[in-house]
Design a protein around this motif. Structure first.
Motif, PDB file in Angstrom:
ATOM      1  N   PRO A 162       0.815  -1.216   0.000  1.00 27.50           N
ATOM      2  CA  PRO A 162       0.000   0.000   0.000  1.00 27.50           C
ATOM      3  C   PRO A 162       0.847   1.264   0.000  1.00 27.50           C
ATOM      4  O   PRO A 162       2.051   1.231   0.217  1.00 27.50           O
ATOM      5  CB  PRO A 162      -0.804  -0.095   1.295  1.00 27.50           C
ATOM      6  CG  PRO A 162      -0.651  -1.476   1.767  1.00 27.50           C
ATOM      7  CD  PRO A 162       0.626  -1.999   1.191  1.00 27.50           C
ATOM      8  N   LEU A 183     -10.918   1.500   0.661  1.00 28.97           N
ATOM      9  CA  LEU A 183      -9.635   1.558   1.366  1.00 28.97           C
ATOM     10  C   LEU A 183      -8.922   2.881   1.180  1.00 28.97           C
ATOM     11  O   LEU A 183      -8.984   3.493   0.128  1.00 28.97           O
ATOM     12  CB  LEU A 183      -8.723   0.430   0.870  1.00 28.97           C
ATOM     13  CG  LEU A 183      -9.226  -0.991   1.063  1.00 28.97           C
ATOM     14  CD1 LEU A 183      -8.243  -1.985   0.480  1.00 28.97           C
ATOM     15  CD2 LEU A 183      -9.487  -1.287   2.531  1.00 28.97           C
ATOM     16  N   SER A 204      -5.413   3.543   0.838  1.00 30.01           N
ATOM     17  CA  SER A 204      -4.158   2.817   0.628  1.00 30.01           C
ATOM     18  C   SER A 204      -2.961   3.514   1.261  1.00 30.01           C
ATOM     19  O   SER A 204      -2.030   2.864   1.724  1.00 30.01           O
ATOM     20  CB  SER A 204      -3.911   2.606  -0.866  1.00 30.01           C
ATOM     21  OG  SER A 204      -4.897   1.763  -1.393  1.00 30.01           O
ATOM     22  N   SER A 226      -2.700   2.362   4.830  1.00 28.33           N
ATOM     23  CA  SER A 226      -2.768   0.921   5.040  1.00 28.33           C
ATOM     24  C   SER A 226      -1.367   0.314   5.004  1.00 28.33           C
ATOM     25  O   SER A 226      -0.456   0.876   4.407  1.00 28.33           O
ATOM     26  CB  SER A 226      -3.631   0.269   3.954  1.00 28.33           C
ATOM     27  OG  SER A 226      -4.960   0.718   4.036  1.00 28.33           O
ATOM     28  N   ASP A 285      -2.409  -7.844   7.201  1.00 30.14           N
ATOM     29  CA  ASP A 285      -2.945  -6.627   6.588  1.00 30.14           C
ATOM     30  C   ASP A 285      -3.529  -5.722   7.665  1.00 30.14           C
ATOM     31  O   ASP A 285      -4.392  -6.143   8.439  1.00 30.14           O
ATOM     32  CB  ASP A 285      -4.043  -6.961   5.575  1.00 30.14           C
ATOM     33  CG  ASP A 285      -3.540  -7.740   4.375  1.00 30.14           C
ATOM     34  OD1 ASP A 285      -2.351  -8.084   4.330  1.00 30.14           O
ATOM     35  OD2 ASP A 285      -4.359  -8.015   3.475  1.00 30.14           O
ATOM     36  N   LEU A 335      -5.452  -2.538   7.331  1.00 22.14           N
ATOM     37  CA  LEU A 335      -6.073  -1.740   6.278  1.00 22.14           C
ATOM     38  C   LEU A 335      -6.868  -0.576   6.867  1.00 22.14           C
ATOM     39  O   LEU A 335      -7.705  -0.768   7.755  1.00 22.14           O
ATOM     40  CB  LEU A 335      -6.997  -2.616   5.434  1.00 22.14           C
ATOM     41  CG  LEU A 335      -6.342  -3.859   4.820  1.00 22.14           C
ATOM     42  CD1 LEU A 335      -7.380  -4.699   4.093  1.00 22.14           C
ATOM     43  CD2 LEU A 335      -5.194  -3.479   3.909  1.00 22.14           C
ATOM     44  N   ALA A 336      -6.591   0.610   6.374  1.00 19.86           N
ATOM     45  CA  ALA A 336      -7.335   1.807   6.765  1.00 19.86           C
ATOM     46  C   ALA A 336      -8.484   1.990   5.793  1.00 19.86           C
ATOM     47  O   ALA A 336      -8.317   1.875   4.580  1.00 19.86           O
ATOM     48  CB  ALA A 336      -6.416   3.024   6.738  1.00 19.86           C
ATOM     49  N   ARG A 355     -10.782   0.660  10.599  1.00 19.05           N
ATOM     50  CA  ARG A 355      -9.609  -0.162  10.304  1.00 19.05           C
ATOM     51  C   ARG A 355     -10.014  -1.635  10.286  1.00 19.05           C
ATOM     52  O   ARG A 355     -10.932  -2.033  11.000  1.00 19.05           O
ATOM     53  CB  ARG A 355      -8.506   0.045  11.334  1.00 19.05           C
ATOM     54  CG  ARG A 355      -7.918   1.442  11.296  1.00 19.05           C
ATOM     55  CD  ARG A 355      -6.588   1.541  12.017  1.00 19.05           C
ATOM     56  NE  ARG A 355      -5.498   0.823  11.409  1.00 19.05           N
ATOM     57  CZ  ARG A 355      -4.797   1.228  10.349  1.00 19.05           C
ATOM     58  NH1 ARG A 355      -5.098   2.346   9.750  1.00 19.05           N
ATOM     59  NH2 ARG A 355      -3.789   0.515   9.884  1.00 19.05           N
ATOM     60  N   ASN A 400      -7.885  -5.318  10.636  1.00 19.75           N
ATOM     61  CA  ASN A 400      -6.633  -6.040  10.830  1.00 19.75           C
ATOM     62  C   ASN A 400      -6.925  -7.516  10.602  1.00 19.75           C
ATOM     63  O   ASN A 400      -7.743  -8.111  11.313  1.00 19.75           O
ATOM     64  CB  ASN A 400      -6.086  -5.811  12.240  1.00 19.75           C
ATOM     65  CG  ASN A 400      -5.729  -4.357  12.463  1.00 19.75           C
ATOM     66  OD1 ASN A 400      -4.907  -3.812  11.748  1.00 19.75           O
ATOM     67  ND2 ASN A 400      -6.370  -3.725  13.426  1.00 19.75           N
TER      68      ASN A 400
END
Length: 168
Positions: free
Chosen positions: A44, A94, A96, A99, A121, A123-124, A130, A132
């Motif tokens: 990302p 997402l 990116s 993330s 991962d 990820l935001a 979020r 996880n």
């Protein structure tokens, strides 16, 4: 089998000998080179390279997200479905740049053209949330391209963030 670690402590194993499909003897990248390029292309933030990612996938790639109870856990056939019905919709949710994807383990078998990546991962989401999740990607390489990807993860947090559909 031989094993070697990289700078990140990621272990790669492969059978000795010439790969059956791809690798330096065929003029195509080795399975290990494809694995490294895939990880670089999918990182990302500013490091992600959509052009490199696209070049790694076979036109007739099969991507399966394993799971039940959600419409996006299914088999996607060809790049058009992978991008249009899965990855493109996922990317809409997402952020990116915020993330992170960390490769925890990597297994590469040159003789079989197989790659197994175990990623963590973080990820935001664009809405500020979020996710996880640990993800395992099982890939097969054919003619110097990734021909199949099977993606396995615990979908509970994903469903909690997106619901049963990636639309909306």
């Amino acid at each position: 089998m031989t094993a070697s670690g990289n700078d990140n402590g990621v272990l790669a194993e492969s059978e000795p000998g010439t790969p059956a499909d791809g690798g330096p003897a065929s003029g195509q990248p080795s399975t290990r080179e494809i694995a490294d390029r895939f990880l670089a292309a999918t990182s990302p933030g500013g490091d992600a390279d959509p052009g490199l990612f696209d070049a790694l996938l076979a036109d007739d790639v099969t991507w399966e997200l394993v799971g039940n109870g959600v419409e996006y856990a299914r088999v996607y056939l060809g790049k058009a479905e992978v991008y249009g019905q899965y990855l493109g919709k996922l990317q809409q949710h997402l952020d990116s740049a915020k993330s992170e994807i960390t490769t925890k383990d990597l297994f590469v078998d040159e003789a079989q053209g197989a790659i197994v990546a175990h990623n963590v991962d973080a990820l935001a989401l664009r809405d500020g949330g979020r996710i996880n999740v640990e993800v395992v990607l099982i890939m097969r390489v054919r003619a110097g391209k990734i021909a199949t990807i099977t993606e396995v993860m615990d979908l509970r947090d994903v469903v909690g963030a997106f619901g049963a559909s990636l639309d909306g």
